[in-house]
Design an enzyme around this catalytic site. Structure first.
Site, PDB file in Angstrom:
ATOM      1  N   THR A 142      37.345  41.453  27.678  1.00 16.13           N
ATOM      2  CA  THR A 142      38.430  42.248  26.960  1.00 16.13           C
ATOM      3  C   THR A 142      38.748  42.122  25.438  1.00 16.13           C
ATOM      4  O   THR A 142      39.146  43.036  24.766  1.00 16.13           O
ATOM      5  CB  THR A 142      39.809  41.821  27.517  1.00 16.13           C
ATOM      6  OG1 THR A 142      39.318  42.337  29.082  1.00 16.13           O
ATOM      7  CG2 THR A 142      40.852  42.487  27.244  1.00 16.13           C
ATOM      8  N   SER A 200      32.818  40.926  31.809  1.00 14.78           N
ATOM      9  CA  SER A 200      32.241  39.737  32.845  1.00 14.78           C
ATOM     10  C   SER A 200      32.348  39.669  33.938  1.00 14.78           C
ATOM     11  O   SER A 200      31.838  39.180  34.813  1.00 14.78           O
ATOM     12  CB  SER A 200      33.324  38.470  32.173  1.00 14.78           C
ATOM     13  OG  SER A 200      34.515  38.568  32.878  1.00 14.78           O
ATOM     14  N   SER A 201      33.131  40.940  34.580  1.00 10.64           N
ATOM     15  CA  SER A 201      32.834  41.437  36.143  1.00 10.64           C
ATOM     16  C   SER A 201      31.360  41.623  36.392  1.00 10.64           C
ATOM     17  O   SER A 201      30.969  41.560  37.634  1.00 10.64           O
ATOM     18  CB  SER A 201      33.620  42.466  36.494  1.00 10.64           C
ATOM     19  OG  SER A 201      35.095  42.368  36.241  1.00 10.64           O
ATOM     20  N   THR A 255      40.711  27.521  36.948  1.00 13.26           N
ATOM     21  CA  THR A 255      40.562  28.747  37.908  1.00 13.26           C
ATOM     22  C   THR A 255      41.486  29.883  36.932  1.00 13.26           C
ATOM     23  O   THR A 255      42.386  29.436  36.366  1.00 13.26           O
ATOM     24  CB  THR A 255      40.896  28.719  39.375  1.00 13.26           C
ATOM     25  OG1 THR A 255      40.452  29.835  39.841  1.00 13.26           O
ATOM     26  CG2 THR A 255      42.315  27.976  39.301  1.00 13.26           C
ATOM     27  N   ARG A 303      34.898  29.618  52.926  1.00 11.59           N
ATOM     28  CA  ARG A 303      36.253  29.380  52.566  1.00 11.59           C
ATOM     29  C   ARG A 303      37.219  29.262  53.537  1.00 11.59           C
ATOM     30  O   ARG A 303      37.595  30.360  54.239  1.00 11.59           O
ATOM     31  CB  ARG A 303      36.913  30.246  51.492  1.00 11.59           C
ATOM     32  CG  ARG A 303      35.914  30.473  50.381  1.00 11.59           C
ATOM     33  CD  ARG A 303      36.689  31.298  49.327  1.00 11.59           C
ATOM     34  NE  ARG A 303      37.772  30.597  48.860  1.00 11.59           N
ATOM     35  CZ  ARG A 303      38.891  31.336  48.511  1.00 11.59           C
ATOM     36  NH1 ARG A 303      39.041  32.584  48.805  1.00 11.59           N
ATOM     37  NH2 ARG A 303      39.968  30.872  47.876  1.00 11.59           N
ATOM     38  N   GLN A 330      41.030  27.780  50.992  1.00 12.76           N
ATOM     39  CA  GLN A 330      41.476  28.738  50.465  1.00 12.76           C
ATOM     40  C   GLN A 330      42.683  28.321  49.598  1.00 12.76           C
ATOM     41  O   GLN A 330      43.141  29.599  49.028  1.00 12.76           O
ATOM     42  CB  GLN A 330      41.796  29.857  51.360  1.00 12.76           C
ATOM     43  CG  GLN A 330      40.747  30.471  52.194  1.00 12.76           C
ATOM     44  CD  GLN A 330      40.936  31.225  53.487  1.00 12.76           C
ATOM     45  OE1 GLN A 330      42.328  31.626  53.548  1.00 12.76           O
ATOM     46  NE2 GLN A 330      40.188  31.420  54.230  1.00 12.76           N
TER      47      GLN A 330
END
Length: 335
Positions: free
Chosen positions: A11, A57-58, A159, A235, A268
């Site tokens: 971005t 970056s996706s 994160t 997860r 999770q």
């Protein structure tokens, strides 16, 4: 001090198009103007690489991680510190991945990006890039870190917490390395890990990442694991609990392990410490050979699995390394 900047996309350098934001800003010119206002850094102190192609970056893959690593090594002897400009969506994955591969790099690497493109009046680009440069100039930054929203984090402990807030990242288990101010406030953090000698390049590997949800059947889990991947990152709930009363659920996991596929159990919960067997609902898979991620983030755990597979590890050998610290990604006492 000499600093090398690797621009990967994201971005921070995007412009508007008919199809939404796409890479296209004059990043080199913007950096030159930014440095022109500095008393500490000048244009000649900074080298710059623009990777080709620039990506959102996706779209990042392990191949992109390796491209970054190769560029950093190419310029290692020319600079004292390194800044990587990266998109926010997968920045924490890339920072974790590079931390494992660069334990012998011996120079600081600082990731940053922005929530708004640099051409926007409300952009956080200038604050984040100058923050990353200040972290590099400080002499305190070590290994791979990530600067965003006035805070510096360990690269494999972070994160993405928000898609819109300027403080878009957090480190749920370990907190920050530093906070900007007059002067900066630095926190003690010493968890270096064992390192890795002469790592092989990153490559793509088939890792299944699966969330357990209430009512999920063993049949659905089995279908998601057919064909078998190279590794599974499951997860689970809380400290590593699965729906043990769901008929056959634990058997599917045990069968996957029996086939030689490592099953790594994460939580999770954003802030967690996976302790398989703490509850009966996690005991069966622990006895079958599944291993927990301790207090690793999802991004650190996933990147670590890809790293270990890229080194040629699998099965029990890969599982054993998940509870060992390569680059400070896990608190050993927690596992």
């Amino acid at each position: 001090m000499r600093i090398h900047i690797t621009y990967t996309g994201g971005t921070i350098g995007m412009i508007e198009s008919d199809h939404g934001l796409v890479p296209g800003a004059d990043m080199r010119g913007w950096l030159r103007r930014l440095l022109g206002e500095s008393d500490e850094l000048h244009d000649g102190d900074v080298t710059f690489t623009e990777l080709d192609p620039l990506i959102d970056s996706s779209n990042a893959t392990p191949d992109n991680w390796q491209t970054m690593i190769d560029d950093l090594w190419t310029h290692r002897d020319e600079a004292d510190a390194f800044v990587v400009l990266h998109g926010t969506d997968t920045m924490s994955y890339s920072a974790a991945a590079l931390s494992y591969a660069l334990t012998a790099f011996d120079k600081p690497v600082i990731f940053t990006g922005s929530q708004h493109p640099l051409g926007k009046i409300e952009s956080d680009a200038t604050a984040n890039v100058t923050g990353a440069l200040n972290a590099a100039l400080s002499g305190h930054a070590k290994g791979v870190s990530l600067f965003f929203g006035h805070h510096l984090f360990a690269g494999n402990r972070v994160t993405k917490a928000s898609s819109w807030a300027f403080e878009g990242f957090c480190s749920p288990s370990t907190g920050t390395l530093a906070c900007t101010g007059t002067p900066w406030q630095w926190e003690p953090f010493d968890n270096p890990g064992e390192g890795w000698t002469n790592p092989k390049p990153y490559a793509r590997h088939d890792v299944a990442v699966i969330d357990t949800v209430p009512g999920m059947s063993a049949k659905r889990l089995a279908t998601m694991l057919d064909p078998l991947p190279e590794a599974v990152l499951l997860r689970a709930y809380g400290v590593g609990n699965i729906p043990s009363l769901e008929p056959g659920f634990a058997d599917v996991i045990a069968g996957t392990l029996d086939a030689g596929v490592p099953v790594i159990v994460a939580s999770q919960c954003e802030q967690a410490n996976v302790l398989l067997g703490r509850y009966e609902t996690g005991d069966a898979i622990a006895k079958a050979g599944a291993v927990g991620t301790g207090d690793m983030t999802l991004e650190a755990a996933y990147a670590k699995i890809i790293f270990l597979l890229s080194q040629g590890l699998g099965g029990a050998e890969l599982s054993a390394w998940m509870s060992r610290s390569i680059a400070g990604e896990i608190t050993l006492e927690s596992n």
